[in-house]
Design a protein around this motif. Structure first.
Motif, PDB file in Angstrom:
ATOM      1  N   LYS A   1      -1.727  -2.432 -16.791  1.00 13.65           N
ATOM      2  CA  LYS A   1      -2.028  -1.012 -17.233  1.00 13.65           C
ATOM      3  C   LYS A   1      -0.951  -0.517 -18.132  1.00 13.65           C
ATOM      4  CE  LYS A   1      -5.077   0.150 -13.328  1.00 13.65           C
ATOM      5  NZ  LYS A   1      -5.159   1.115 -12.056  1.00 13.65           N
ATOM      6  N   VAL A   2       0.012  -0.373 -17.340  1.00 14.69           N
ATOM      7  CA  VAL A   2       1.231   0.229 -18.113  1.00 14.69           C
ATOM      8  C   VAL A   2       1.915  -0.622 -19.218  1.00 14.69           C
ATOM      9  CG1 VAL A   2       3.672   1.079 -17.592  1.00 14.69           C
ATOM     10  CG2 VAL A   2       1.911   1.099 -15.683  1.00 14.69           C
ATOM     11  N   ARG A   3       2.002  -1.771 -18.973  1.00 12.78           N
ATOM     12  CA  ARG A   3       2.469  -2.772 -20.082  1.00 12.78           C
ATOM     13  C   ARG A   3       1.356  -2.618 -21.348  1.00 12.78           C
ATOM     14  NH1 ARG A   3       1.397  -7.672 -17.416  1.00 12.78           N
ATOM     15  NH2 ARG A   3       2.053  -7.049 -15.369  1.00 12.78           N
ATOM     16  N   GLN A   4       0.202  -2.364 -21.140  1.00 13.75           N
ATOM     17  CA  GLN A   4      -0.813  -2.247 -22.400  1.00 13.75           C
ATOM     18  C   GLN A   4      -0.377  -0.575 -22.868  1.00 13.75           C
ATOM     19  OE1 GLN A   4      -3.871  -3.803 -23.804  1.00 13.75           O
ATOM     20  NE2 GLN A   4      -2.437  -2.576 -25.192  1.00 13.75           N
ATOM     21  N   LEU A   5      -0.406   0.155 -22.232  1.00  8.94           N
ATOM     22  CA  LEU A   5      -0.010   1.522 -22.715  1.00  8.94           C
ATOM     23  C   LEU A   5       1.194   1.542 -23.318  1.00  8.94           C
ATOM     24  CD1 LEU A   5      -0.741   4.460 -23.424  1.00  8.94           C
ATOM     25  CD2 LEU A   5       0.275   5.142 -21.080  1.00  8.94           C
ATOM     26  N   LEU A   6       2.318   0.844 -23.003  1.00 10.32           N
ATOM     27  CA  LEU A   6       3.635   0.837 -23.744  1.00 10.32           C
ATOM     28  C   LEU A   6       3.538   0.003 -25.043  1.00 10.32           C
ATOM     29  CD1 LEU A   6       6.025   0.172 -20.511  1.00 10.32           C
ATOM     30  CD2 LEU A   6       5.827   2.063 -21.978  1.00 10.32           C
ATOM     31  N   ALA A   7       2.662  -0.763 -24.815  1.00  7.57           N
ATOM     32  CA  ALA A   7       2.408  -1.529 -26.166  1.00  7.57           C
ATOM     33  C   ALA A   7       1.609  -0.654 -27.368  1.00  7.57           C
ATOM     34  CB  ALA A   7       1.730  -2.888 -25.947  1.00  7.57           C
ATOM     35  N   HIS A   8       0.776   0.081 -26.854  1.00  2.00           N
ATOM     36  CA  HIS A   8      -0.013   0.809 -27.754  1.00  2.00           C
ATOM     37  C   HIS A   8       0.971   1.810 -28.332  1.00  2.00           C
ATOM     38  CE1 HIS A   8      -3.764  -0.510 -27.264  1.00  2.00           C
ATOM     39  NE2 HIS A   8      -4.076  -0.017 -26.081  1.00  2.00           N
ATOM     40  N   ILE A   9       1.722   2.737 -27.513  1.00  2.00           N
ATOM     41  CA  ILE A   9       2.570   3.535 -28.215  1.00  2.00           C
ATOM     42  C   ILE A   9       4.244   3.320 -28.416  1.00  2.00           C
ATOM     43  CG2 ILE A   9       1.583   5.401 -26.456  1.00  2.00           C
ATOM     44  CD1 ILE A   9       4.038   5.194 -24.644  1.00  2.00           C
ATOM     45  N   GLY A  10       4.406   1.948 -28.308  1.00  2.00           N
ATOM     46  CA  GLY A  10       5.482   1.511 -29.218  1.00  2.00           C
ATOM     47  C   GLY A  10       6.939   1.862 -28.362  1.00  2.00           C
ATOM     48  N   LEU A  11       6.467   2.102 -27.166  1.00  2.00           N
ATOM     49  CA  LEU A  11       8.096   2.655 -26.441  1.00  2.00           C
ATOM     50  C   LEU A  11       8.826   1.622 -25.894  1.00  2.00           C
ATOM     51  CD1 LEU A  11       9.379   5.330 -25.164  1.00  2.00           C
ATOM     52  CD2 LEU A  11       7.896   5.246 -23.269  1.00  2.00           C
ATOM     53  N   PRO A  12       9.998   1.487 -26.246  1.00  4.61           N
ATOM     54  CA  PRO A  12      10.836   0.266 -25.678  1.00  4.61           C
ATOM     55  C   PRO A  12      11.216   0.383 -24.065  1.00  4.61           C
ATOM     56  CG  PRO A  12      12.355   1.909 -26.961  1.00  4.61           C
ATOM     57  CD  PRO A  12      10.733   2.151 -27.246  1.00  4.61           C
ATOM     58  N   TYR A  13      11.225  -0.514 -23.645  1.00  2.00           N
ATOM     59  CA  TYR A  13      11.629  -0.671 -22.065  1.00  2.00           C
ATOM     60  C   TYR A  13      12.311  -1.848 -21.670  1.00  2.00           C
ATOM     61  CZ  TYR A  13       7.195  -3.167 -21.317  1.00  2.00           C
ATOM     62  OH  TYR A  13       6.176  -4.461 -21.468  1.00  2.00           O
ATOM     63  N   ARG A  14      12.652  -1.742 -20.386  1.00  2.00           N
ATOM     64  CA  ARG A  14      13.024  -3.021 -19.815  1.00  2.00           C
ATOM     65  C   ARG A  14      12.381  -3.232 -18.514  1.00  2.00           C
ATOM     66  NH1 ARG A  14      16.555  -1.905 -15.602  1.00  2.00           N
ATOM     67  NH2 ARG A  14      17.654  -4.110 -15.619  1.00  2.00           N
ATOM     68  N   SER A  15      12.008  -4.508 -18.338  1.00  2.00           N
ATOM     69  CA  SER A  15      11.576  -5.083 -17.012  1.00  2.00           C
ATOM     70  C   SER A  15      12.303  -5.257 -15.792  1.00  2.00           C
ATOM     71  CB  SER A  15      10.351  -5.998 -17.225  1.00  2.00           C
ATOM     72  OG  SER A  15       9.290  -5.607 -18.231  1.00  2.00           O
ATOM     73  N   GLU A  16      11.939  -5.035 -14.775  1.00  3.06           N
ATOM     74  CA  GLU A  16      12.465  -5.643 -13.422  1.00  3.06           C
ATOM     75  C   GLU A  16      11.204  -6.012 -12.569  1.00  3.06           C
ATOM     76  OE1 GLU A  16      15.721  -3.831 -11.219  1.00  3.06           O
ATOM     77  OE2 GLU A  16      16.795  -3.050 -12.922  1.00  3.06           O
ATOM     78  N   PHE A  17      11.282  -7.317 -12.162  1.00  5.08           N
ATOM     79  CA  PHE A  17      10.357  -7.985 -11.523  1.00  5.08           C
ATOM     80  C   PHE A  17      10.607  -7.777 -10.206  1.00  5.08           C
ATOM     81  CE2 PHE A  17      10.268  -9.794 -15.871  1.00  5.08           C
ATOM     82  CZ  PHE A  17       8.898  -9.302 -16.289  1.00  5.08           C
TER      83      PHE A  17
END
Length: 234
Positions: free
Chosen positions: A15-31
């Motif tokens: 869900k969060v990855r999808q919204l971030l893709a829509h709004i084009g907000l850069p982010y870093r992931s920690e798994f």
């Protein structure tokens, strides 16, 4: 830069990855290896008290957990969250429905089936979840007979949240053939620009067949329960 604490097979994380893709907000992931107990570490529970994913950390150090709360925060000021009070409330209505009626049924059944845990669950519980999942799909089907998207004519975070698990209802053992309007909505969501079609199998995590670790109850809580049991025995 925003940090997303994630676990790739999680559709809540999707869900969060999808919204971030829509709004084009850069982010870093920690798994976070949630089935290996990493989510219950003291360090991670300072980020998310439940030890689950997703969670985010802002540039100023503040943290936020729970997928739908994160969606609402990140969607502020974007087309994915209405600006008027009633429109926002309708989105919140369907975010609540998703957590209570979709993730708890379709999400649970899908997880159990894909990780080999279904046989460990009481048959009565499985049957109850399956019945509730079909009822949720029937509600959504009736709603999508009247409009294009969950909260109205526009695609919002309500659709992102609902799609995350409802789109995979067949993996939960729910046939979608009876729900034509629901299937039409799935097609409309998949047609959105920037839709993330990729899902990640639980099989990429060798620990996913384990039960999700839980943090132990605080000693004072356990002591109180013992006191109650002793008093009751007397």
């Amino acid at each position: 830069m925003l940090t997303l604490y994630d676990y790739l097979p999680s559709q809540n994380g999707w869900k969060v990855r999808q919204l971030l893709a829509h709004i084009g907000l850069p982010y870093r992931s920690e798994f976070v290896a949630i089935f290996d107990g990493e989510g219950q570490s003291a360090e991670y529970r300072r980020i998310n008290p439940t030890g689950t994913v997703p969670a985010i950390r802002l540039d100023d150090g503040r943290t936020l957990a729970e997928s739908n709360a994160i969606l609402a925060f990140l969607a502020e000021g974007t087309p994915y969250l209405p600006g008027d009070a009633f429109g926002r409330a309708k989105v919140l209505q369907w975010l609540s429905f998703e957590q209570e009626r979709v993730e708890s049924t379709i999400g649970a059944l899908r997880h159990w089936r894909l990780t080999g845990k279904l046989a460990r669950r009481p048959p009565e519980l499985v049957a109850m979840k399956h019945d509730a999942a079909l009822r949720a799909l029937a509600i959504l089907d009736a709603e999508f007979a009247t409009r294009a998207f969950a909260a109205g004519d526009a695609y919002t975070i309500a659709d992102i949240a609902l799609f995350a698990y409802a789109a995979h209802a067949e993996q939960a053992g729910c046939a979608l053939q009876p729900f034509a309007h629901f299937r039409g909505w799935l097609a409309r969501v998949r047609a959105q620009p920037g839709h993330l079609a990729t899902t990640h199998a639980y099989a990429i995590d060798p620990h996913s067949t384990r039960e999700l670790p839980r943090a132990p109850l605080p000693a004072e809580v356990l002591a109180h329960e013992v006191d109650i049991a002793v008093a009751g025995a007397g």
